[in-house]
Design a protein around this motif. Structure first.
Motif, PDB file in Angstrom:
ATOM      1  N   SER A 167       0.912  -1.103   0.113  1.00 42.53           N
ATOM      2  CA  SER A 167       0.065  -0.163  -0.061  1.00 42.53           C
ATOM      3  C   SER A 167       0.799   1.121  -0.109  1.00 42.53           C
ATOM      4  O   SER A 167       0.563   2.362  -0.418  1.00 42.53           O
ATOM      5  CB  SER A 167      -0.731  -0.043   1.107  1.00 42.53           C
ATOM      6  OG  SER A 167       0.011  -0.295   2.448  1.00 42.53           O
ATOM      7  N   SER A 168       1.872   1.217   0.247  1.00 41.01           N
ATOM      8  CA  SER A 168       2.946   2.352   0.585  1.00 41.01           C
ATOM      9  C   SER A 168       3.441   2.530  -0.676  1.00 41.01           C
ATOM     10  O   SER A 168       3.525   3.732  -1.032  1.00 41.01           O
ATOM     11  CB  SER A 168       4.400   2.263   1.630  1.00 41.01           C
ATOM     12  OG  SER A 168       4.795   1.004   1.234  1.00 41.01           O
ATOM     13  N   THR A 169       4.056   1.727  -1.653  1.00 37.82           N
ATOM     14  CA  THR A 169       4.276   1.896  -2.862  1.00 37.82           C
ATOM     15  C   THR A 169       3.616   1.870  -4.074  1.00 37.82           C
ATOM     16  O   THR A 169       3.877   2.236  -5.057  1.00 37.82           O
ATOM     17  CB  THR A 169       5.559   0.812  -3.174  1.00 37.82           C
ATOM     18  OG1 THR A 169       5.018  -0.358  -3.345  1.00 37.82           O
ATOM     19  CG2 THR A 169       6.798   0.939  -2.178  1.00 37.82           C
ATOM     20  N   LYS A 170       2.388   1.191  -3.834  1.00 37.82           N
ATOM     21  CA  LYS A 170       1.292   1.020  -4.797  1.00 37.82           C
ATOM     22  C   LYS A 170       1.428  -0.084  -5.853  1.00 37.82           C
ATOM     23  O   LYS A 170       1.383   0.180  -6.914  1.00 37.82           O
ATOM     24  CB  LYS A 170       0.836   2.277  -5.418  1.00 37.82           C
ATOM     25  CG  LYS A 170       0.392   3.352  -4.405  1.00 37.82           C
ATOM     26  CD  LYS A 170      -0.628   3.110  -3.493  1.00 37.82           C
ATOM     27  CE  LYS A 170      -1.149   4.258  -2.678  1.00 37.82           C
ATOM     28  NZ  LYS A 170      -2.131   3.864  -1.668  1.00 37.82           N
ATOM     29  N   LYS A 171       2.724  -0.871  -5.413  1.00 36.86           N
ATOM     30  CA  LYS A 171       3.149  -1.767  -6.642  1.00 36.86           C
ATOM     31  C   LYS A 171       2.929  -3.362  -5.995  1.00 36.86           C
ATOM     32  O   LYS A 171       2.707  -3.644  -4.540  1.00 36.86           O
ATOM     33  CB  LYS A 171       4.659  -1.763  -6.753  1.00 36.86           C
ATOM     34  CG  LYS A 171       4.612  -0.171  -7.588  1.00 36.86           C
ATOM     35  CD  LYS A 171       6.209  -0.088  -7.758  1.00 36.86           C
ATOM     36  CE  LYS A 171       6.640   1.302  -8.436  1.00 36.86           C
ATOM     37  NZ  LYS A 171       7.838   1.561  -8.916  1.00 36.86           N
ATOM     38  N   TYR A 172       3.026  -4.246  -6.535  1.00 27.73           N
ATOM     39  CA  TYR A 172       2.970  -5.699  -6.184  1.00 27.73           C
ATOM     40  C   TYR A 172       4.349  -6.506  -6.523  1.00 27.73           C
ATOM     41  O   TYR A 172       4.584  -6.303  -7.822  1.00 27.73           O
ATOM     42  CB  TYR A 172       1.645  -6.374  -6.490  1.00 27.73           C
ATOM     43  CG  TYR A 172       1.488  -6.593  -7.906  1.00 27.73           C
ATOM     44  CD1 TYR A 172       1.966  -7.463  -8.909  1.00 27.73           C
ATOM     45  CD2 TYR A 172       0.546  -5.404  -8.604  1.00 27.73           C
ATOM     46  CE1 TYR A 172       1.643  -7.472  -9.925  1.00 27.73           C
ATOM     47  CE2 TYR A 172       0.266  -5.409  -9.909  1.00 27.73           C
ATOM     48  CZ  TYR A 172       0.730  -6.463 -10.596  1.00 27.73           C
ATOM     49  OH  TYR A 172       0.338  -6.593 -11.748  1.00 27.73           O
ATOM     50  N   THR A 173       4.637  -7.247  -5.736  1.00 26.85           N
ATOM     51  CA  THR A 173       5.864  -8.102  -6.013  1.00 26.85           C
ATOM     52  C   THR A 173       5.592  -9.525  -5.787  1.00 26.85           C
ATOM     53  O   THR A 173       5.005  -9.850  -5.091  1.00 26.85           O
ATOM     54  CB  THR A 173       6.995  -7.435  -4.882  1.00 26.85           C
ATOM     55  OG1 THR A 173       7.212  -6.398  -5.164  1.00 26.85           O
ATOM     56  CG2 THR A 173       8.403  -8.381  -5.086  1.00 26.85           C
TER      57      THR A 173
END
Length: 199
Positions: free
Chosen positions: A23-29
């Motif tokens: 939620s902080s970077t708005k990305k998924y890994t």
């Protein structure tokens, strides 16, 4: 602390890739892949909500194909057990006070009359104190409290520590399920230490 993710089979899929959303970077890994229809994520914080995405993949003529669509899984880890409730007896009433574990949405307070009685819920919510009145003078009452976390309408209860899991499996003859059911609800009400005060 762990969560178990599960999803439905995608026709033609060979493997499934699991991604964790930040939620902080708005990305998924990507955190892993599996050929099964479930995946267990470990090393998580208690009482915390998480979002995951699952994509299907397959290989055709040595070329890997990844589905454009994905399954979104929103879940949460179980909360820690709340601190023991402090009980104060009054005239035909008992006031219980407790602390809420970090990450918990709220707590449930249970009460039963006498050692042979059955526990019933007397309070559910975010307050950290509750007074039960209209009690019988001279009777013994038992109180228990457990924390919960609600995410997208689904409720997760604590505690699922190794000791509780072992006790649950010994009593019910099966591993403790990741999602709450009738057995885990009954076990949770029975496994927390009893606290009582005679009026």
């Amino acid at each position: 602390t762990t969560v178990k993710l599960s999803w439905s089979k995608v026709p033609g899929a060979v493997t499934y890739r699991i991604y964790k959303y930040s939620s902080s970077t708005k990305k998924y890994t990507q955190i892993g892949s599996t050929k099964d229809l479930s995946y267990t994520v470990t090393g998580l914080k208690k009482g915390t909500a998480y979002t995951y995405y699952v994509k299907a993949s397959k290989t055709v003529n040595d070329v890997k194909y990844l589905s454009a669509k994905y399954v979104k899984l929103r879940t949460a880890t179980k909360t820690a057990a709340p601190a023991s409730p402090v009980l104060t007896a009054g005239t035909k009433k008992i006031t219980a006070k407790w602390s809420k574990p970090t990450g918990a949405t709220g707590c449930e307070l249970y009460m039963k009359k006498g050692s042979s009685g059955k526990y019933s819920t007397v309070y559910t919510g975010t307050k950290l104190t509750y007074t039960k009145s209209s009690l019988t003078k001279g009777s013994t009452y038992y109180f228990q409290v457990r924390a919960y976390k609600t995410v997208d309408g689904k409720t997760y209860y604590g505690c699922t520590c190794p000791r509780c899991r072992a006790l649950f499996e010994k009593k019910y003859g099966k591993p403790m399920p990741e999602e709450p059911d009738d057995d885990t609800a009954a076990f949770g009400a029975e496994s927390i230490a009893d606290y009582f005060r005679e009026l």
